[in-house]
Enzyme design. Structure first.
Site, PDB file in Angstrom:
ATOM      1  N   LEU A  52      69.556  77.582 -47.040  1.00  0.00           N
ATOM      2  CA  LEU A  52      69.658  76.299 -47.102  1.00  0.00           C
ATOM      3  C   LEU A  52      68.656  75.772 -48.325  1.00  0.00           C
ATOM      4  O   LEU A  52      69.101  74.542 -48.815  1.00  0.00           O
ATOM      5  CB  LEU A  52      68.631  75.754 -45.876  1.00  0.00           C
ATOM      6  CG  LEU A  52      69.395  76.044 -44.523  1.00  0.00           C
ATOM      7  CD1 LEU A  52      68.460  75.503 -43.427  1.00  0.00           C
ATOM      8  CD2 LEU A  52      70.905  75.806 -44.599  1.00  0.00           C
ATOM      9  N   GLY A  53      67.859  76.560 -48.949  1.00  0.00           N
ATOM     10  CA  GLY A  53      67.229  76.108 -50.115  1.00  0.00           C
ATOM     11  C   GLY A  53      66.384  77.122 -50.879  1.00  0.00           C
ATOM     12  O   GLY A  53      65.792  77.877 -50.058  1.00  0.00           O
ATOM     13  N   SER A  54      66.161  77.100 -52.206  1.00  0.00           N
ATOM     14  CA  SER A  54      65.395  78.201 -52.765  1.00  0.00           C
ATOM     15  C   SER A  54      64.743  77.673 -53.734  1.00  0.00           C
ATOM     16  O   SER A  54      65.273  76.879 -54.629  1.00  0.00           O
ATOM     17  CB  SER A  54      66.187  79.355 -53.183  1.00  0.00           C
ATOM     18  OG  SER A  54      65.639  80.462 -53.782  1.00  0.00           O
ATOM     19  N   LYS A 111      61.350  79.332 -42.596  1.00  0.00           N
ATOM     20  CA  LYS A 111      60.445  79.047 -43.909  1.00  0.00           C
ATOM     21  C   LYS A 111      59.881  80.510 -44.285  1.00  0.00           C
ATOM     22  O   LYS A 111      59.258  80.851 -43.419  1.00  0.00           O
ATOM     23  CB  LYS A 111      59.619  77.779 -43.791  1.00  0.00           C
ATOM     24  CG  LYS A 111      59.016  77.298 -45.110  1.00  0.00           C
ATOM     25  CD  LYS A 111      58.169  76.110 -44.780  1.00  0.00           C
ATOM     26  CE  LYS A 111      57.616  75.833 -45.893  1.00  0.00           C
ATOM     27  NZ  LYS A 111      56.691  74.443 -45.720  1.00  0.00           N
ATOM     28  N   ASP A 115      54.144  63.786 -50.326  1.00  0.00           N
ATOM     29  CA  ASP A 115      55.184  63.731 -51.257  1.00  0.00           C
ATOM     30  C   ASP A 115      56.347  63.206 -50.129  1.00  0.00           C
ATOM     31  O   ASP A 115      57.324  63.783 -50.172  1.00  0.00           O
ATOM     32  CB  ASP A 115      55.597  65.263 -51.521  1.00  0.00           C
ATOM     33  CG  ASP A 115      56.768  65.391 -52.434  1.00  0.00           C
ATOM     34  OD1 ASP A 115      57.356  64.482 -52.994  1.00  0.00           O
ATOM     35  OD2 ASP A 115      57.314  66.499 -52.712  1.00  0.00           O
TER      36      ASP A 115
END
EC number: 2.7.10.1
Length: 1000
Positions: free
Chosen positions: A617-619, A645, A814
């Site tokens: 999904l994300g790196s 994660k 954030d």
């Protein structure tokens, strides 16, 4: 109880022998003067014995009557027996008047320990041993060999250690003697306490001390109950506890505040009314909330005093109080004004005091005391703490029912002082900061190009430079230019260290100048003669030049390696979401809760073999987030999609520790509908995996951008575009919501109205309504549409999630649309998947200092001072609102992050109203962007406002629908929801960039 008493007699014998061997024959007249001293103090360190150089808080020294005892080997001094409770701490000290140097050696169980003798101001030799946190393992003989120029000596201490776990002392209480008008005082404890009555004939504070007005009776039963002040006291090896008989004296003027008595449920109540009159013709009555007390709950006594006046008392009592005994107890007399007291029955004890941190500054020799005013029940046990050392705490009662504790023995040392109090049910901590004023002390030096001065002092010194003429000591002409003052640093709870530099080219060479530092305590100056340095030598010898380069090259290589190493380390993984502990009222008075020392609860452990991984999904630089199927994580036999994660394969120990800390924090955080919740973790037999909820539509930023072409202000526009194709779905349910008009947390969710086992308690109509609503949401998602109400709903949900984080004392640090995920039903959830984002290439993160920061989302105090609070998250939330109501336009469009950008923020610059925002929403954004963080709204306030906005939007839609398909161009036409004309088109992102460039 007898068995406990027998066990309590068990004592551990600790022999501490300070051994000195005689080298010559001496007589009693020749023996040196030796004094043995016991010093009791608070625990401050480990349980092992330490030499006297170990810092501790010492009480008053007690003389142990050290006497010589003859032995064949020499002279042994024996001290009186010392008793210390287990876990107690003492210092055994020997003071001897002997000439010359001393040497010593401790021996414990055949092992040698260090020894450091020293001499006091009377030139006496001092040898000490601190025995801290005494335990059974320390029982035995301690031998200290001391050798002087004259002789050697031995001193014997005997120490008994009590096991305090078997010792108890409870506060005494009263009970009426059967068939007698007398009070029995009872105290439970081990060893059995001795009981005494303390009677005082005065109302003054002196009743608590020894004095002529105080009478003591060592008996359990008291028949004479006419005294002014009556206390029962119990004492055993643990200490002393007292209970006062609560009294209303009708002959005394009423107090300015109503007297109050606190008791816990189950405790006995005793309250005495006392009155004196010239004759016996008067009576006393007790009432509780204007109702007379029942027979058998009071008794009366009377007597004549020495001046033949009548003294009458009426004692009310309840053997075991309950909540119904709370109220105003009023004592009335036919000859005296009535007086009342408030009796409050508590479920548990309390400590009430102001916990805000206080800061003081005083002169070096100024007399000053810290003080804490508090109200508590039961009576507190307290201590004052400074520099990891504890000091005794004294407390004094005040007339208004409060108590006060003062601490004056700070010896004017700057630092942080802590008042700690506790009773059986509550704890309380208050922090003080003490600053000591100091006149600046200036040090000066000069180099070839500049002169500089440094100083320390408190308060922060200011600088001036003056020019002297003809080397005269009178320097009056101030130098206005060429002066640079470096930013001051402050030692921890100490002085300010500052410096000032003068550029010699500005002042001229060969002059005499004076630098002065001054504050409220005075001024300090130093004079500097500015020499004229010659020109720098020019390198003409090529051999010398290349030799110099050759020598410097290795150092340059090492420097480059260190810089690269630092660059690599500075971007180490850390969770942006942090839990904070506020320590004071100021923004910078907080610290991050360190979860490294917390235990991980294995109930969150999930078998890693039950995970089937899918796509990434994300790196990012630190790790990645992968889609996976988890079998049985929510319910046995059921699989769901999750987000996992994890760190990169070659993560270092610090990054692994950071991920484990994040896991522990998430387990403490709890569940919320608008947070990406933790479902489980894999920590055993492999890399650490954190398993979170999976949000199928990705992050909110890209979701908004993808829906720009499908955005409609109202559902009326959607009906027209789709020719009312899905309107019949709602025709049978005229009261149901329009598609997309979700009641996000405005009403309790369905699962909160169901039983624990999931059996619904709703009616069939309600169930049908929920099913229709779910179908509407799915159909809406199929239509791929987005409305103004959706944007408002997104903003409301994020505010709800942040309200939850604020309640949990968490800061996000954030908060942005890229860190909010979207799932089914257009539900949004706040996340922290920063490790799966490549911040090195993400333009949202800009290098500032030694870190990459989301500069355009950061509050001024975070940007310029490094302060992160929930109020700085409110600023970021305002930027997030701008992202939502601009449909994903980058904030501050067209403005690069450079020096000019930081000046804009400091000057109070705010972005223009985004195209899709109403005036009300833009007002919220501006409130979030208040430069003073104290003026920003809280998340509960934001949630309340946006909830009202959302409810009004739905109400307007229902009114305009009227059960039929609306024919008006906008269902919001009666409330002016948008700041632009309904028919106008939004500017493109490129056009918005141009607008911002022109206005900035």
């Amino acid at each position: 109880m007898r068995a406990l008493a027998q066990r309590s007699d068990r004592r551990l014998l600790l022999l501490v022998v300070l051994s000195v061997m005689i080298l010559e024959t001496v007589t009693n007249q020749d023996l040196p003067v030796i004094k043995c001293v016991l010093i009791s103090h608070e625990n401050n360190g480990s349980s092992a014995g330490k030499p006297s150089s170990y810092r501790m808080v010492r009480g008053s020294p007690e003389d142990l009557q050290c006497t010589p005892r003859r032995q064949s080997e020499g002279t042994v001094y024996e001290a009186a027996t010392v008793e210390v409770a287990e876990s107690g701490s003492i210092t055994l000290q020997v003071q001897l008047a002997t000439p010359g140097d001393l040497s010593c050696l401790w021996v414990f169980k055949h092992s040698s320990l260090g020894c450091q003798p020293h001499f006091d101001l009377q030139n006496r030799g001092i040898v000490s041993m601190a025995i801290l946190n005494v335990t059974e393992t320390q029982a035995g003989e301690y031998l200290l060999h001391i050798q002087s120029e004259a002789a050697n000596y031995t001193v014997l201490f005997t120490v008994n250690v009590r096991d305090t776990q078997l010792y108890v002392l409870r506060r005494p209480y009263f009970r009426k003697m059967e068939n007698q008008d007398a009070l029995l005082c009872i105290s439970e404890g081990v060893p059995e306490p001795t009981v005494e009555w303390v009677l005082c004939s005065s109302h003054r504070e002196s009743c608590k001390e020894e004095g002529p007005a105080v009478v003591r009776k060592e008996e359990k039963v008291l028949h004479e109950l006419f005294g002014t002040d009556i206390r029962c006291c119990a004492r055993n090896a643990l200490g002393r506890e007292s209970t006062k008989l609560f009294t209303i004296d009708l002959n005394q003027a009423p107090q300015s505040t109503l007297p109050q008595l606190f008791l816990k449920v189950g405790e006995p109540l005793w309250i005495r009314c006392k009155a004196i009159h010239v004759n016996h013709g008067f009576g006393l009555t007790w009432e509780l909330e204007d109702k007379a007390l029942e027979e058998g709950s009071y008794f009366e006594m009377s007597t004549y005093s020495t001046n033949r006046t009548m003294i009458r008392i009426l004692l009310a009592f309840v053997s075991s109080v309950g909540r119904n005994d709370t109220g105003y107890y009023t004592c009335s007399s036919s000859k005296h004004p009535s007086q009342s007291a408030l009796v409050t029955i508590l479920e548990k004890g309390f400590i009430n005091a102001t916990s805000s941190q206080e800061e003081y500054e005083i002169d070096p020799y100024e007399k000053f005391c810290f003080s804490v005013r508090f109200k508590a029940y039961p009576r507190i046990r307290c201590t004052w703490i400074f520099s990891q050392a504890s000091f005794p705490c004294e407390q004094r009662g005040l007339e208004d029912g409060y108590s006060i504790s003062k601490f004056c023995d700070h010896k004017n040392k700057p630092g942080e002082y802590i008042f700690y109090a506790e009773n059986d049910d509550a704890q309380f901590t208050k922090m003080f900061t003490l600053n000591i004023r100091k006149k600046p002390q200036v040090l000066a030096n000069a180099s070839a190009s500049q002169a500089s001065c440094s100083s320390d002092g408190y308060p922060l010194p200011s600088w001036t430079w003056k020019k002297c003429s003809d080397k005269s000591p009178n320097c009056t002409e101030e130098i206005p230019e060429g002066v640079w003052n470096k930013k001051a640093n402050r030692k921890v709870f100490g002085q300010w260290v500052s410096s000032s530099t003068l550029n010699m080219s500005e002042a001229g060479k060969g002059l005499l100048v004076k630098c002065c530092a001054y504050n409220s305590m005075g001024t300090s100056c130093e004079t500097i003669f500015l020499n004229s340095p010659g020109p720098f030598p020019f390198i003409q010898d090529n051999i010398s030049f290349y030799a110099t380069i050759g020598l410097c090259l290795p150092f340059i290589v090492v420097l480059i390696v260190l810089i690269c190493h630092k660059y690599k380390k500075q971007f180490r993984y850390e969770s942006q979401l942090q839990m904070i502990q506020v320590t004071g009222p100021l923004d910078n008075e907080y610290f991050y809760v360190d979860f490294r020392d917390y235990e991980y609860d294995l109930k969150w452990e999930f078998p890693r073999e039950n995970l089937e991984f899918g796509k990434v999904l994300g790196s990012g630089a630190f790790g990645r987030v992968m889609n996976a199927t988890a079998y049985g994580i929510s319910k046995t036999g059921v699989s769901i999609q999750v987000a996992v994660k994890m760190l990169k394969e070659k993560a270092d120990s610090c990054e692994k520790e950071a991920l484990m800390s994040e896991l522990k924090m998430m387990t403490h955080l709890g569940h919320h509908d608008n947070i990406v919740n933790l479902l489980g973790a894999c920590t055993l037999s492999g890399p650490v995996y954190l398993i979170f909820e999976y949000c199928c539509y990705g992050d909110l930023l890209n979701y908004l951008r993808s829906k720009r072409e499908k955005f409609h202000r109202t559902w009326t526009e959607i009906f027209k575009e789709h020719n009312f194709s899905f309107y019949p779905t709602f025709q049978a349910h005229s009261n149901s919501s329009m598609p997309g008009s979700r009641e996000v947390q405005l009403h309790p969710p369905l699962d909160q109205l169901s039983g624990f086992n999931g059996n619904s308690i709703h009616s069939e109509d309600e169930i049908e309504y929920e099913n229709q609503k779910r179908l509407a949401e799915e159909e809406e998602e199929d239509l791929n549409v987005l409305t103004f109400e959706d944007l408002l709903c997104f903003a409301y949900q994020v505010a709800k999630g942040m309200e939850f984080l604020e309640f949990k004392s968490c800061v996000h640090r954030d908060l942005a649309a890229r860190n909010v995920l979207v799932t089914h039903g257009k539900v949004v959830k706040i996340c922290d998947f920063g490790l799966a984002r490549d911040i090195l290439s993400d333009s949202s993160y800009v290098v500032r200092g030694n870190a990459r920061l989301p500069v355009k989302w950061m509050a001024p105090e975070s940007l310029f001072e490094g302060i992160y609070t929930i109020k700085s998250d409110v600023w970021s939330y305002g930027i997030l609102l701008w992202e939502i109501f601009s449909l994903g336009v980058n904030p501050y469009p067209g403005i690069p992050v450079d020096a000019n950008f930081y000046k804009l923020i400091q000057s109070g610059f705010k972005m223009e109203q985004p195209f899709y925002a109403t005036e009300g929403i833009y007002f919220v954004m501006q409130s979030c962007w208040a430069f003073d963080s104290r003026k920003r709204p809280s998340f509960p306030n934001l949630t309340s406002f946006l909830g009202c906005q959302l409810a009004e939007a739905e109400e307007a839609m229902y009114q305009n629908m009227g059960g039929n398909v609306p024919e008006h161009p906008s269902i919001y036409q009666n409330r002016r929801p948008l700041s632009r004309e309904a028919g106008s088109e939004p500017p493109s992102p490129q056009a918005q960039v141009k607008i911002h460039r022109e206005r900035s």
